[in-house]
Design a protein around this motif. Structure first.
Motif, PDB file in Angstrom:
ATOM      1  N   ALA A  85      15.730  14.581  -2.180  1.00  0.00           N
ATOM      2  CA  ALA A  85      16.981  15.184  -2.640  1.00  0.00           C
ATOM      3  C   ALA A  85      17.797  15.757  -1.494  1.00  0.00           C
ATOM      4  O   ALA A  85      19.025  15.630  -1.464  1.00  0.00           O
ATOM      5  CB  ALA A  85      16.688  16.268  -3.674  1.00  0.00           C
ATOM      6  N   ALA A  86      17.139  16.369  -0.512  1.00  0.00           N
ATOM      7  CA  ALA A  86      17.860  16.987   0.603  1.00  0.00           C
ATOM      8  C   ALA A  86      18.636  15.950   1.412  1.00  0.00           C
ATOM      9  O   ALA A  86      19.804  16.165   1.755  1.00  0.00           O
ATOM     10  CB  ALA A  86      16.893  17.751   1.498  1.00  0.00           C
ATOM     11  N   SER A  87      18.010  14.824   1.718  1.00  0.00           N
ATOM     12  CA  SER A  87      18.703  13.802   2.505  1.00  0.00           C
ATOM     13  C   SER A  87      19.806  13.124   1.679  1.00  0.00           C
ATOM     14  O   SER A  87      20.859  12.787   2.205  1.00  0.00           O
ATOM     15  CB  SER A  87      17.729  12.768   3.062  1.00  0.00           C
ATOM     16  OG  SER A  87      17.108  12.048   2.024  1.00  0.00           O
ATOM     17  N   ALA A  88      19.579  12.952   0.380  1.00  0.00           N
ATOM     18  CA  ALA A  88      20.609  12.372  -0.483  1.00  0.00           C
ATOM     19  C   ALA A  88      21.803  13.313  -0.590  1.00  0.00           C
ATOM     20  O   ALA A  88      22.959  12.883  -0.532  1.00  0.00           O
ATOM     21  CB  ALA A  88      20.040  12.066  -1.870  1.00  0.00           C
ATOM     22  N   GLN A  89      21.527  14.612  -0.737  1.00  0.00           N
ATOM     23  CA  GLN A  89      22.620  15.576  -0.827  1.00  0.00           C
ATOM     24  C   GLN A  89      23.400  15.640   0.482  1.00  0.00           C
ATOM     25  O   GLN A  89      24.624  15.742   0.481  1.00  0.00           O
ATOM     26  CB  GLN A  89      22.099  16.952  -1.208  1.00  0.00           C
ATOM     27  CG  GLN A  89      23.238  17.928  -1.439  1.00  0.00           C
ATOM     28  CD  GLN A  89      22.796  19.196  -2.113  1.00  0.00           C
ATOM     29  OE1 GLN A  89      21.634  19.376  -2.396  1.00  0.00           O
ATOM     30  NE2 GLN A  89      23.731  20.064  -2.371  1.00  0.00           N
ATOM     31  N   ALA A  90      22.722  15.570   1.620  1.00  0.00           N
ATOM     32  CA  ALA A  90      23.396  15.573   2.918  1.00  0.00           C
ATOM     33  C   ALA A  90      24.309  14.357   3.048  1.00  0.00           C
ATOM     34  O   ALA A  90      25.441  14.470   3.531  1.00  0.00           O
ATOM     35  CB  ALA A  90      22.373  15.607   4.046  1.00  0.00           C
ATOM     36  N   ALA A  91      23.843  13.204   2.594  1.00  0.00           N
ATOM     37  CA  ALA A  91      24.664  11.992   2.647  1.00  0.00           C
ATOM     38  C   ALA A  91      25.876  12.118   1.734  1.00  0.00           C
ATOM     39  O   ALA A  91      26.984  11.723   2.102  1.00  0.00           O
ATOM     40  CB  ALA A  91      23.828  10.771   2.256  1.00  0.00           C
ATOM     41  N   ALA A  92      25.679  12.670   0.543  1.00  0.00           N
ATOM     42  CA  ALA A  92      26.794  12.860  -0.391  1.00  0.00           C
ATOM     43  C   ALA A  92      27.820  13.827   0.175  1.00  0.00           C
ATOM     44  O   ALA A  92      29.030  13.611   0.077  1.00  0.00           O
ATOM     45  CB  ALA A  92      26.282  13.360  -1.739  1.00  0.00           C
ATOM     46  N   LYS A  93      27.339  14.887   0.805  1.00  0.00           N
ATOM     47  CA  LYS A  93      28.243  15.873   1.399  1.00  0.00           C
ATOM     48  C   LYS A  93      29.069  15.232   2.498  1.00  0.00           C
ATOM     49  O   LYS A  93      30.271  15.443   2.587  1.00  0.00           O
ATOM     50  CB  LYS A  93      27.441  17.054   1.943  1.00  0.00           C
ATOM     51  CG  LYS A  93      28.300  18.170   2.479  1.00  0.00           C
ATOM     52  CD  LYS A  93      27.462  19.356   2.904  1.00  0.00           C
ATOM     53  CE  LYS A  93      28.360  20.463   3.417  1.00  0.00           C
ATOM     54  NZ  LYS A  93      27.601  21.624   3.843  1.00  0.00           N
ATOM     55  N   LYS A  94      28.444  14.424   3.323  1.00  0.00           N
ATOM     56  CA  LYS A  94      29.146  13.747   4.422  1.00  0.00           C
ATOM     57  C   LYS A  94      30.213  12.801   3.874  1.00  0.00           C
ATOM     58  O   LYS A  94      31.322  12.751   4.377  1.00  0.00           O
ATOM     59  CB  LYS A  94      28.153  13.006   5.304  1.00  0.00           C
ATOM     60  CG  LYS A  94      28.779  12.401   6.545  1.00  0.00           C
ATOM     61  CD  LYS A  94      27.708  11.922   7.484  1.00  0.00           C
ATOM     62  CE  LYS A  94      28.285  11.282   8.689  1.00  0.00           C
ATOM     63  NZ  LYS A  94      28.759  12.210   9.704  1.00  0.00           N
ATOM     64  N   LYS A  95      29.875  12.059   2.814  1.00  0.00           N
ATOM     65  CA  LYS A  95      30.852  11.141   2.212  1.00  0.00           C
ATOM     66  C   LYS A  95      31.999  11.904   1.569  1.00  0.00           C
ATOM     67  O   LYS A  95      33.114  11.420   1.505  1.00  0.00           O
ATOM     68  CB  LYS A  95      30.180  10.235   1.191  1.00  0.00           C
ATOM     69  CG  LYS A  95      29.289   9.206   1.820  1.00  0.00           C
ATOM     70  CD  LYS A  95      28.752   8.250   0.803  1.00  0.00           C
ATOM     71  CE  LYS A  95      27.789   7.281   1.423  1.00  0.00           C
ATOM     72  NZ  LYS A  95      28.263   6.598   2.594  1.00  0.00           N
TER      73      LYS A  95
END
Length: 125
Positions: A103-113
């Motif tokens: 979840a942490a890496s997915a959330q980081a990717a979503a935040k960047k996008k």
């Protein structure tokens, strides 16, 4: 494996890996992923793999408040692209086509996008 991340609303930061060919989202506890939002129907949204297109598509389960992809209401199954934002009720989910182990890496990717939405204009007083 693609996934969905709640980027706004109740459950923000939740990560839903799309490991099955068909997943359902809604308030009902029988859905693959439960979204606890009072404006979300019991069975609101389905995400499935369209083998012919080789993509995930979003479909409305005839919900009361509709399904929106990038703020456009969908009527027919709609192909998803990396970074698309799906809104059901007051909950926004981002579709990520790349693999994210947690979840942490997915959330980081979503935040960047999502950074492209921020204004670069500074207000001077």
């Amino acid at each position: 494996m693609a996934s969905l991340v709640i980027v706004e609303g109740n459950g923000q930061g939740s990560h839903f890996p799309l490991t099955l060919p068909l997943v359902s989202l809604g308030r009902d506890d029988t859905c693959t992923f439960q979204v606890l939002d009072p404006l979300v129907s019991r069975k609101h949204l389905q995400i499935r793999v369209d083998e012919a297109m080789g993509k995930h598509v979003a479909g409305d389960y005839r919900s009361g408040n509709g399904v929106f992809v990038n703020e456009r209401q969908i009527v027919l199954d709609t192909a998803l692209s990396d970074g698309d934002v799906i809104r059901i009720g007051q909950t926004k989910l981002m579709y990520l086509s790349m693999d994210h182990p947690d979840a942490a890496s997915a959330q980081a990717a979503a935040k960047k996008k999502g950074e492209w939405k921020r204004s670069t204009i500074l207000k001077h007083e």
